[in-house]
Design an enzyme around this catalytic site. Structure first.
Site, PDB file in Angstrom:
ATOM      1  N   ASP A   5       0.661  -1.134  -0.350  1.00 53.18           N
ATOM      2  CA  ASP A   5      -0.149   0.271  -0.162  1.00 53.18           C
ATOM      3  C   ASP A   5       0.537   1.205   0.288  1.00 53.18           C
ATOM      4  OD1 ASP A   5      -2.243   1.717   0.025  1.00 53.18           O
ATOM      5  OD2 ASP A   5      -2.895   0.599   1.536  1.00 53.18           O
ATOM      6  N   ASP A  65     -10.534   2.140  -2.610  1.00 49.78           N
ATOM      7  CA  ASP A  65     -11.111   2.092  -1.500  1.00 49.78           C
ATOM      8  C   ASP A  65     -13.035   2.220  -1.648  1.00 49.78           C
ATOM      9  OD1 ASP A  65      -9.363   1.826  -0.549  1.00 49.78           O
ATOM     10  OD2 ASP A  65      -8.880   3.550   0.312  1.00 49.78           O
TER      11      ASP A  65
HETATM   12  C1  DGJ Z   1      -5.511   1.950   1.948  1.00 51.19           C
HETATM   13  C2  DGJ Z   1      -6.520   0.552   1.185  1.00 51.19           C
HETATM   14  O1  DGJ Z   1      -6.963   0.645   0.160  1.00 51.19           O
HETATM   15  C3  DGJ Z   1      -7.079   0.152   2.115  1.00 51.19           C
HETATM   16  O2  DGJ Z   1      -7.697  -1.433   1.498  1.00 51.19           O
HETATM   17  C4  DGJ Z   1      -6.904  -0.331   4.170  1.00 51.19           C
HETATM   18  O3  DGJ Z   1      -5.432  -1.082   3.116  1.00 51.19           O
HETATM   19  C5  DGJ Z   1      -5.933   1.153   4.328  1.00 51.19           C
HETATM   20  N1  DGJ Z   1      -5.232   1.709   3.395  1.00 51.19           N
HETATM   21  C6  DGJ Z   1      -5.762   0.320   5.351  1.00 51.19           C
HETATM   22  O4  DGJ Z   1      -4.444   1.634   5.834  1.00 51.19           O
END
Ligand code: DGJ
Length: 747
Positions: free
Chosen positions: A492, A562
């Site tokens: 990430d 997200d």
């Molecule tokens: C952003 C990601 O897109 C989410 O799926 C998740 O992993 C969060 N970060 C975790 O902090």
């Protein structure tokens, strides 16, 4: 020969299209043609055309393959340099060419070598042709060829010192002149990535870019140009576009018909696409790393290789463009070790448990996920350091002893015993100021002396241009993967770059940080993949902030957004599918009503949306009733039966969600013997009946048997391909957010 020359012109011919350039008598390398393949060499334009307009020098208007700034050239260049004596004028002329029947990627390849007429600057233009796909990959290698000997050659114009590259794009792509164009691109933001936009171009530039140090949610390094006009329903005369008095407007471009020139860049750092229409109705697309705040200093003997960009032409509309890009990614971009493997159905803990993960609770979720048929169980953020929320812990990559007192081992064993693979979330590029790592190495983050270090999500960015930072990441990731049998990593990145300072580096190299960061990131991924070849990798950046052809050479899949609301996802996923393969597009089924917008939708609808990519589940399974668990188990099984079509078949976007109350997607395998159809009804309005859905890409001579839920089909279960395409398939859909999946098999 797919690449050949008649001594002056160079022809790159794919199955359907041709790209032609030539060395002019004045040794400039001129672009001649990009469009449908023509029967005779004499059909293609001849070189040495000199466009002429009053108050212009023809040399400034010649469509050059790699224009450098110099002379009376006012349109956007690919290359702008400064020599150490202050000269900033560049004159590149042809030196030599080489045609390789097969390069290291097994493809035909043309190299054109250009040299500056007076200074020690050389540029190699690389063209790799994918004949079957009708696409060309291009990149450039820019070298400072000054040597110790030339340093001594006093009395010549040669300066042996440094060359500063102020702008160095991968390629310039010229479209047929004299026609106005429409630009299709992807725009968005966090939670609303990859939204399609169509802009009518007139004189001037449209710049798509990222200055954020990452690909970004806001724009994506992909674009497509189509003849303007009917494609977007614009009255060109009324819009006052630069239509010369002899326009050839071409046919309107639609989903399955019409001309599209398209391209994408393989780079995950600052990028730029400049689409420019000159006052003379010439349109060019320049693609490459962003020149903003970037200067590359080449010492004698050094060279810089740009990222590759890819481009293609089709007359089969946006659908054909996407299918080609998907095929290209499956065959030539995605990491080869896993490119041919079907992506597993995954479960991810994020929306269910956020940071509050622990061994018992994850084991319980894993039990439930296994009951559904999930194949990969992923523990997201929160498992490490002193991570209770987003304010602390990033950088301290040890297993949190309160949450996992026995380490990760027992959970991983549990997941493996349930027959699933185990995956883990990491965010290696970042550090919370509240972490041991930052307390030990405050100088490791991007920063300028005596300036604030701006936090975002309470985190700072580690400087991946620094070898010690890369070594730190390699070491902890290597340890994590060696000490634990981890099968999958979700990588990430939850903020963009600011204060891009690199105080330890000599000042003349500090502005290279934008590039060295990206190269450093790739180096670390490449090394980790090489050391741990069985691990699958997912790229995530706060959702779909890092989706591009550069990361897809390293990541097996990407987290698309997200925003997991299924209705919003139809739009995000549609835009995504224009440029990128559904195999790499992860989509989760989450809880309803959705956390983001409180929209309620059925489990089946949520599954059907997520099943049009790589299926994942991100809900809190503890809240699902036995009936929901049973329905979900059946839907996961259905997905497994059709995922080869979704992930590796040909995608037909039958009805865009933007078109009205209905959307439909169809995936067909190569021999058209199998297909799957998803239809989504947003809302039934004013009692209009749902129209028949016209399928595509089937074999007209074959008879297909249809499989779907009881009560959905209005007609027979056996229908010919011809009827499915000509008359359509009538289905029963009702209410708000209804959906249906239909499997088709040739008898
Ligand atoms: C952003 C990601 O897109 C989410 O799926 C998740 O992993 C969060 N970060 C975790 O902090």
């Amino acid at each position: 020969m797919p690449i050949r020359s008649d001594g002056k012109r160079y022809f790159l011919e794919g199955n359907q299209t041709a790209y032609v350039l030539a060395v002019r008598n004045d040794k400039l390398v001129e672009h001649l043609y990009w469009g449908p393949k023509l029967p005779l060499d004499t059909d293609y334009p001849q070189a040495d055309r000199n466009p002429s307009f009053a108050f212009e020098n023809p040399q400034g208007l010649i469509p050059l393959e790699y224009p450098a700034w110099g002379g009376l050239r006012f349109s956007e260049p690919c290359l702008k340099v400064e020599f150490s004596n202050g000269c900033r004028d560049t004159r590149l002329v042809f030196e030599e060419a080489a045609i390789l029947p097969r390069d290291e990627a097994g493809q035909p390849h043309l190299v054109i070598r250009l040299a500056d007429t007076a200074y020690p600057l050389r540029v190699e233009l690389h063209y790799r042709l994918y004949e079957a796909l009708d696409i060309v990959e291009r990149w450039a290698v820019v070298s400072n060829v000054a040597t110790a000997e030339s340093a001594g050659s006093a009395g010549t114009a040669l300066e042996p010192g440094v060359i500063r590259l102020e702008q160095v794009f991968s390629a310039c792509w010229h479209l047929p002149a004299g026609t106005p164009y429409c630009l299709t691109h992807l725009a968005g933001r966090w939670g609303g990535e990859t939204q399609l936009r169509h802009d009518l171009l007139s004189e001037g530039k449209k710049v798509l870019e990222s200055r954020r140090g990452a690909t970004s949610h806001q724009a994506n390094p992909w674009s497509a140009l189509t003849p303007a006009g009917a494609a977007v329903g614009i009255d060109l005369a009324a819009a006052g576009t630069p239509v010369p008095p002899w326009p050839e407007l071409g046919r309107p471009t639609g989903e399955e018909d019409g001309a599209v020139w398209y391209g994408a860049l393989a780079w995950s750092g600052n990028w730029k696409i400049v689409v420019e229409t000159t006052p003379y109705a010439q349109t060019q697309v320049l693609t490459g790393i962003n020149d903003f705040d970037t200067v590359i200093t080449l010492m004698p003997g050094e060279k810089f290789t740009t990222p590759a960009c890819v481009a293609g032409y089709t007359e089969g509309g946006f659908g054909s463009m996407s299918r080609t890009l998907h095929r290209y990614q499956l065959r030539h971009v995605l990491p080869p070790a896993s490119a041919r493997q079907l992506r597993p159905v995954l479960y991810n803990s994020w929306e269910a448990t956020h940071f509050a993960v622990n061994e018992q609770q994850q084991m319980k979720l894993a039990d439930k996920a296994a009951q559904l048929g999930v194949e990969l169980f992923v523990v997201d953020d929160g498992w490490f350091g002193r991570r209770q929320n987003d304010r602390a812990g990033l950088g301290d990559w040890y297993v949190n002893p309160e949450k996992f007192p026995r380490g990760l081992g027992p959970l991983i064993d549990h997941v493996h015993r349930l027959g699933m693979k185990f995956g883990l979330w990491v965010e290696p590029e970042m550090v919370n100021p509240d972490s041991d790592l930052y307390r030990q190495h405050p100088d490791w983050v991007l920063h300028f002396p005596a300036r604030p270090r701006t936090e975002s999500r309470y985190q700072l960015v580690l400087n991946l241009a620094r070898p010690d930072v890369r070594q730190f990441i390699l070491d902890f990731m290597d340890r994590l993967l060696s000490e634990n049998p981890i099968d999958f990593i979700k990588w990430d990145m939850n903020r963009h770059l600011s204060e891009p300072g690199w105080p330890d580096e000599p000042p003349e190299h500090q502005r290279e940080i934008w590039i060295r960061y990206g190269e450093g990131l790739y180096q670390v991924w490449d090394e980790l993949r090489a050391r741990h070849p069985k691990v699958l990798w997912e790229s995530c950046s706060g959702g779909g902030g890092r989706v591009d052809l550069g990361i897809l050479r390293r990541a097996d899949q990407v987290w698309t957004s997200d925003n997991t609301d299924p209705f919003d996802r139809l739009f995000i996923q549609e835009g995504y599918s224009y440029a990128y393969s559904p195999k790499a597009m992860v989509s989760w089924v989450t809880d309803s009503p959705h956390w983001g917008n409180q929209r309620a939708s059925s489990l089946r609808y949520r599954f059907h949306v997520a099943m049009s990519g790589t299926l994942g589940i991100g809900a809190n399974l503890n809240h699902w009733s036995p009936a929901e668990m049973e329905e979900a188990r059946a839907l996961v099984a259905q997905y497994k039966a059709i995922r080869h079509l979704v992930q590796e078949g040909n995608l037909y976007r039958l009805i865009s969600p933007r078109a009205g109350e209905l959307a439909a997607l169809q995936y067909v395998n190569e021999d058209a013997k199998e297909a799957v159809l998803f239809v989504y009804l947003h809302s039934r309005k004013r009692l209009w009946p749902v129209p028949p859905i016209h399928l595509r890409g089937l074999s007209p001579e074959r008879v297909y048997s249809l499989e779907t839920e009881e009560g959905r089909l209005q007609g027979p279960r056996r229908i010919s391909g011809r009827a499915l395409m000509a008359c359509g398939l009538s289905l029963n859909l009702q209410g708000d957010f209804d959906s249906v999946m239909v499997r088709l098999k040739a008898e």
